[in-house]
Design an enzyme around this catalytic site. Structure first.
Site, PDB file in Angstrom:
ATOM      1  N   HIS A 127       0.789  -1.237   0.000  1.00  0.00           N
ATOM      2  CA  HIS A 127       0.000   0.000   0.000  1.00  0.00           C
ATOM      3  C   HIS A 127       0.821   1.287   0.000  1.00  0.00           C
ATOM      4  O   HIS A 127       0.327   2.342  -0.387  1.00  0.00           O
ATOM      5  CB  HIS A 127      -1.004   0.007   1.162  1.00  0.00           C
ATOM      6  N   GLU A 135       3.314   5.392  -3.226  1.00  0.00           N
ATOM      7  CA  GLU A 135       3.462   6.669  -2.509  1.00  0.00           C
ATOM      8  C   GLU A 135       4.919   6.977  -2.166  1.00  0.00           C
ATOM      9  O   GLU A 135       5.380   8.100  -2.330  1.00  0.00           O
ATOM     10  CB  GLU A 135       2.621   6.615  -1.218  1.00  0.00           C
ATOM     11  N   ASP A 136       5.663   5.975  -1.696  1.00  0.00           N
ATOM     12  CA  ASP A 136       6.976   6.236  -1.090  1.00  0.00           C
ATOM     13  C   ASP A 136       8.177   5.656  -1.840  1.00  0.00           C
ATOM     14  O   ASP A 136       9.307   5.818  -1.396  1.00  0.00           O
ATOM     15  CB  ASP A 136       7.001   5.678   0.349  1.00  0.00           C
ATOM     16  N   ASP A 146      -4.585   0.533   7.892  1.00  0.00           N
ATOM     17  CA  ASP A 146      -3.399   1.405   7.856  1.00  0.00           C
ATOM     18  C   ASP A 146      -3.470   2.445   8.977  1.00  0.00           C
ATOM     19  O   ASP A 146      -2.503   2.659   9.721  1.00  0.00           O
ATOM     20  CB  ASP A 146      -3.343   2.082   6.481  1.00  0.00           C
TER      21      ASP A 146
END
Length: 743
Positions: free
Chosen positions: A81, A85-86, A148
């Protein structure tokens, strides 16, 4: 990551795999392990605030998802997940390696992660709308996001005090009520308790200290009552699965103490006991046993089996008083009901291996209603409606034929009538509650039998009903009636209100109507004429303040632009009349490649990033790739934003600008979210044809929830043509959102 840490992570993954195996032996364990190894590799050099390897977070989130007994796609999405994003992972890569469904889930959670809940109502409305839209498309997105958030709250100690409060408030206002609406009581309680710990540490500590001081006494009482219940059930031969007691969670006690001004000793139902049985008849049998064994408290019995809550919760609740004179609650339910009470929608939402299984359409009707009801409301009203419709307590009433209708707490006969049908509300002349005539502002109570009296001669709703109605559904239907039936009256009312607000803003109507750009601003606000805007204000679809502010802002912007143009013309005139000076250095002609100028580099290969597909007019940045020249991204592309923060890659980011010799066309992508209907694809195709754009690919897929996702690849000359095209697409009936994919 050290060898010891790596071994520890592998051990955690083995435990996760064992959890999944216990409830889903057919899961794709090979692909799950690949997802874990892929995520571990992508996060290899990242650490959490507590110093632990970053992969511990995705593993913990995946374990929470496994505790919800979700499918292997959800487990993989939890493991992956944070990759988009990272890290440098892309949607396309995840789709290719695992599956398009997993990639969509990861992308959905990533988009929700970017949501920042701030005080500005406009942004908050848009962010919440995105969340509801994600839920309506695939509920698993929200389940992974809640997992999360739960793990983030469990590890909040390592954040700054400001971040702790900000995240805790967001959790209390959004995620805990969301978990409640999805029936996930266990998760909801933990989110509330952990948020309270940072929002009011003194109050939280005070309650826990008092509970700890009386712990031995409380445990002795619960053991005694549990023993009594078990003995009586064994005596009469009722088969039960479990009997146990618990003390209410901290936030529940806190809310009662502070909302009702009570001390801990005065809380009526501090203790709750659960009796889990096998069948529904056993539930009612045990209820009789409890009322025989203890003294029932009048008015404190609730049958959520016969009348389930909207979040599917079912149980019998009764409050009784034992020998010691201490009141306590007894909850009686079956094993299946208990699973639903603990995990809510996750317990119901079963998926076939390799694809989404069929979910109940009715289960998510409330999500679609919220989306529909906010379409014509402004930001402030939408936030209010959301908190009433989604997060407030419900009241359950009955129709004369015995059907159950659930409404927000404090609802009136007006809300009831419009929940049945628009025509019923519009033709209502009176209302009976429990066979007695009541006023339209009467607050309905649990168990009321409500009968609406209608008449063909009814004049329709009154404008005062908007103030009386509690649900956004009722107010929206009343607004629609006035929009349809009272246009002239709406225009007159809207004009009066608009004039008054203009005066407060220091403007006049004559000044406004003579302004040449008024038509453009009205079109931006989706009103063809000023009368249409007046009508919208008159029936309540647009706030006067919002309309005046929007127009005033445009006027100021136009004024500043004309002043800047005049200044530029003046400077140009001065430069033309100034004596010519020879340049001290020769002017270097900068070379453009594909219409893009790269600062400091000439004749280098330029390619456009597929993740965001920039076109002339977009703000852009460049990244020097290894062996493939300069990759050009839109400045708002998540891959550009996040990668530019990496100190190792900082030197590879270069300034790029659009040259004057751009190509005739550039490829880009659009994604259209709409309500699924007959003729949708034809209408979109017709619009594209009339806009004279070249379409390279076109795909549209219907979703199980009644929505459709249409993906386009097309060629445009630049951002101006693309913006115009997006506005036209938004005008197609049923289209809710048109966006350019990023990341």
């Amino acid at each position: 990551m050290t060898a010891e840490e790596l071994a520890g992570m592998d051990q955690k993954y083995e435990a996760l795999e064992a959890s999944v195996h216990s409830y889903n032996g057919n899961a794709d364990f090979e692909k799950m392990r690949r997802a874990y190894e892929y995520a571990r590799e992508k996060h290899i050099n990242q650490r959490r605030k507590d110093g632990s390897p970053y992969i511990t977070h995705p593993l913990a989130v995946a374990q929470i998802v496994a505790d919800m007994h979700l499918d292997s796609e959800s487990i993989m999405a939890a493991l992956l997940h944070d990759c988009i994003e990272d890290t440098d992972a892309t949607h396309e890569e995840i789709a290719k390696l695992f599956s398009p469904a997993v990639a969509e889930l990861v992308e959905g959670v990533t988009k929700l992660t970017r949501v920042q809940y701030i005080s500005k109502e406009e942004e908050q409305m848009e962010n919440l709308r995105k969340m509801l839209l994600a839920m309506s498309r695939d509920i698993r997105v929200i389940l992974v996001k809640i997992a999360d958030r739960l793990h983030n709250m469990r590890t909040m100690d390592y954040q700054t005090a400001e971040k702790q409060k900000q995240k805790s408030l967001e959790t209390m206002e959004i995620y805990a009520p969301l978990a409640h609406r999805l029936g996930m009581q266990k998760v909801k309680w933990e989110l509330e308790d952990r948020s309270l710990q940072y929002l009011d540490p003194v109050g939280y500590r005070d309650i826990n200290d008092k509970l700890e001081a009386s712990r031995a006494e409380h445990e002795a009482f619960m053991a005694h009552i549990q023993s009594q219940i078990e003995q009586r059930l064994q005596q009469i031969g009722v088969r039960y699965t479990a009997v146990y007691g618990r003390i209410k969670h901290t936030y529940s006690i806190y809310r009662k103490m502070y909302a009702q001004g009570k001390t801990l000793e005065q809380i009526y139902d501090l203790f709750a006991f659960r009796v889990i049985v096998e069948t529904i008849p056993d539930c009612y049998n045990v209820l009789g046993v409890m009322h025989d064994l203890y003294k029932p408290v009048l008015g404190r019995f609730k049958d959520y089996i016969g009348t389930p809550k909207p979040n599917m919760y079912q149980s019998l609740h009764t409050t009784v008083i034992g020998d010691e004179g201490i009141p306590f609650e007894v909850q009686i339910r079956t094993v299946e009901m208990h699973e639903v009470a603990e995990y809510g929608i996750a317990a119901h939402w079963k998926y076939k291996q390799g694809g989404a299984g069929a979910g109940s359409e009715k289960t998510f009707e409330w999500v679609r209603k919220l989306l529909e009801n906010q379409e014509s409301s402004d930001a402030e009203e939408f936030i209010h409606n959301l908190k009433v419709d989604m997060f407030a307590d419900e009241v359950f009433v009955f129709t004369p034929s015995g059907d159950v209708v659930n409404l927000p707490a404090g609802a009136t006969p007006i809300d009831f009538a419009y929940s049945i049908h628009s025509a019923v509300g519009n033709s209502m002349v009176s209302c009976k509650v429990n066979n007695r005539i009541v006023t339209f502002d009467y607050p309905l109570q649990n168990g009321d039998i409500v009968e609406v009296v209608t008449s063909k001669a009814a004049h329709g709703p009154s404008r005062d009903w908007m103030k009386i109605a509690k649900s956004s559904e009722a107010r929206n239907k009343i607004r629609q009636w006035f929009k349809r039936e009272k246009r002239e009256e709406n225009i007159a009312r809207g004009k009066l209100s608009f004039d008054a607000e203009l005066k407060r803003a220091g403007l006049t109507l004559s000044e406004l109507t003579s302004w040449e750009n008024l038509g453009t601003v009205l079109k931006k606000m989706s009103y063809p004429t000023i009368d249409d805007m007046y009508a919208a204000i008159g029936y309540g679809g647009l706030s006067t303040l919002k309309a005046v502010n929007r127009i005033r802002d445009e006027m100021l912007r136009e004024k500043r632009a004309s002043q800047a143009a005049a200044k530029a013309a003046e400077m140009e005139e001065q430069a033309r009349n100034a004596p010519v000076q020879q340049p001290s250095q020769p002017v270097v002609k900068r070379h453009s490649e594909n219409g893009v100028i790269v600062e400091g580099l000439d004749n280098c290969l330029v390619k456009f990033a597929k993740c965001c597909s920039p076109v002339p007019g977009d703000p852009i940045v460049g990244f020097i790739t290894r062996g493939y020249g300069v990759s050009v991204h839109r400045a708002d592309c998540p891959n550009a934003r996040h990668n530019s923060k990496d100190p190792k890659e900082a030197a590879r980011w270069v300034k790029v600008t659009w040259g004057s010799d751009t190509r005739e066309s550039y490829q880009t992508q659009l994604e259209i979210v709409s309500k699924d209907r007959d003729g949708l694809v034809l209408d979109i195709s017709t619009m594209l044809s009339s806009a004279k754009v070249r379409v390279l690919s076109f795909s549209s897929r219907g979703m199980p929830d009644g929505f459709a996702i249409t993906s386009l690849a097309l060629e445009v000359t630049g951002a101006e043509q693309l913006d115009l095209l997006m506005k036209k697409l938004k005008g197609v009936s049923g289209v809710m959102d048109v966006k350019r994919p990023t990341g």
